[in-house]
Design a protein around this motif. Sequence first.
Motif, mmCIF file in Angstrom:
data_model
loop_
_atom_site.group_PDB
_atom_site.id
_atom_site.type_symbol
_atom_site.label_atom_id
_atom_site.label_comp_id
_atom_site.label_asym_id
_atom_site.label_seq_id
_atom_site.Cartn_x
_atom_site.Cartn_y
_atom_site.Cartn_z
ATOM 1 N N MET A 1 -15.779 50.457 -24.203
ATOM 2 C CA MET A 1 -15.913 50.434 -22.792
ATOM 3 C C MET A 1 -16.884 49.150 -22.338
ATOM 4 N N ASN A 2 -16.264 48.401 -21.516
ATOM 5 C CA ASN A 2 -17.131 47.174 -21.099
ATOM 6 C C ASN A 2 -17.325 47.323 -19.618
ATOM 7 N N VAL A 3 -18.439 47.026 -19.150
ATOM 8 C CA VAL A 3 -18.912 46.773 -17.807
ATOM 9 C C VAL A 3 -19.268 45.339 -17.478
ATOM 10 N N ILE A 4 -18.758 44.999 -16.379
ATOM 11 C CA ILE A 4 -18.933 43.547 -15.974
ATOM 12 C C ILE A 4 -19.366 43.723 -14.556
ATOM 13 N N LYS A 5 -20.674 42.984 -14.362
ATOM 14 C CA LYS A 5 -21.319 43.001 -13.065
ATOM 15 C C LYS A 5 -21.032 41.640 -12.216
ATOM 16 N N LYS A 6 -19.725 41.387 -12.104
ATOM 17 C CA LYS A 6 -19.404 40.196 -11.353
ATOM 18 C C LYS A 6 -18.275 40.421 -10.506
ATOM 19 N N ASP A 7 -18.250 39.772 -9.343
ATOM 20 C CA ASP A 7 -17.188 39.701 -8.101
ATOM 21 C C ASP A 7 -16.254 39.137 -8.827
ATOM 22 N N THR A 8 -14.999 40.081 -8.311
ATOM 23 C CA THR A 8 -13.568 39.651 -8.707
ATOM 24 C C THR A 8 -12.549 39.943 -7.372
ATOM 25 N N VAL A 9 -11.466 39.262 -7.678
ATOM 26 C CA VAL A 9 -10.405 39.689 -6.830
ATOM 27 C C VAL A 9 -9.280 40.377 -7.631
ATOM 28 N N VAL A 10 -8.812 41.472 -7.225
ATOM 29 C CA VAL A 10 -7.533 42.139 -7.939
ATOM 30 C C VAL A 10 -6.568 42.566 -6.872
ATOM 31 N N ASN A 11 -5.459 42.265 -7.046
ATOM 32 C CA ASN A 11 -4.342 42.593 -5.995
ATOM 33 C C ASN A 11 -4.922 42.482 -4.540
ATOM 34 N N SER A 12 -5.326 41.106 -4.193
ATOM 35 C CA SER A 12 -5.949 40.884 -2.925
ATOM 36 C C SER A 12 -7.147 41.982 -2.262
ATOM 37 N N ARG A 13 -7.629 42.430 -3.148
ATOM 38 C CA ARG A 13 -9.095 43.242 -2.766
ATOM 39 C C ARG A 13 -10.315 42.800 -3.549
ATOM 40 N N LYS A 14 -11.278 42.580 -3.062
ATOM 41 C CA LYS A 14 -12.512 42.203 -3.727
ATOM 42 C C LYS A 14 -13.319 43.292 -4.165
ATOM 43 N N TYR A 15 -13.720 43.314 -5.520
ATOM 44 C CA TYR A 15 -14.623 44.191 -6.108
ATOM 45 C C TYR A 15 -15.688 43.606 -6.506
ATOM 46 N N ARG A 16 -16.838 44.243 -6.469
ATOM 47 C CA ARG A 16 -18.253 43.827 -6.815
ATOM 48 C C ARG A 16 -18.457 44.186 -8.295
ATOM 49 N N GLY A 17 -17.556 44.706 -9.119
ATOM 50 C CA GLY A 17 -17.840 45.023 -10.880
ATOM 51 C C GLY A 17 -16.438 45.546 -11.236
ATOM 52 N N GLN A 18 -16.359 45.590 -12.579
ATOM 53 C CA GLN A 18 -15.264 45.999 -13.211
ATOM 54 C C GLN A 18 -15.646 46.854 -14.491
ATOM 55 N N ILE A 19 -15.135 47.960 -14.531
ATOM 56 C CA ILE A 19 -15.254 48.697 -15.880
ATOM 57 C C ILE A 19 -13.825 48.834 -16.636
ATOM 58 N N PHE A 20 -14.030 48.262 -17.827
ATOM 59 C CA PHE A 20 -12.551 48.445 -18.787
ATOM 60 C C PHE A 20 -12.845 49.264 -19.760
ATOM 61 N N ILE A 21 -11.905 50.255 -19.794
ATOM 62 C CA ILE A 21 -11.959 51.425 -20.818
ATOM 63 C C ILE A 21 -10.608 51.246 -21.819
ATOM 64 N N LYS A 22 -10.993 51.110 -23.208
ATOM 65 C CA LYS A 22 -9.822 51.062 -24.167
ATOM 66 C C LYS A 22 -9.883 52.587 -24.793
ATOM 67 N N MET A 23 -8.778 53.128 -24.504
ATOM 68 C CA MET A 23 -8.693 54.688 -24.964
ATOM 69 C C MET A 23 -8.085 54.587 -26.847
ATOM 70 N N LYS A 24 -8.897 55.672 -27.532
ATOM 71 C CA LYS A 24 -8.287 55.793 -28.839
ATOM 72 C C LYS A 24 -6.740 56.015 -28.840
ATOM 73 N N LYS A 25 -6.155 55.495 -29.636
ATOM 74 C CA LYS A 25 -4.695 55.902 -29.993
ATOM 75 C C LYS A 25 -4.424 57.241 -30.450
#
Length: 84
Positions: free
Chosen positions: A58-82
């Motif tokens: 899991m990674n947490v990024i505290k940076k503004d970004t735009v995804v699908n024309s929507r602004k987000y103030r942070g992102q969480i990336f989760i990789k699940m076990k196979k």
Amino acid sequence: MKKLIFSIAIISSLSSYSQSTTDKKKDSLPEDVAVFIDAQLTNSEVLKSIQPNDIESMNVIKKDTVVNSRKYRGQIFIKMKKKQ
């Protein structure tokens, strides 16, 4: 109990972004955080159903970004076990 600890860990890592919304419940994520599970944008409700033992990383990024024309103030990336 594990879900509660998992939720608290995510919320505390994003605390600098959620300070303006201190009246919200502490067990919920701010609405302006993008959650990606295995590279798919999802909502925070799906995050609540994940078992911590099923997470590979899991990674947490505290940076503004735009995804699908929507602004987000942070992102969480989760990789699940196979599943084997």
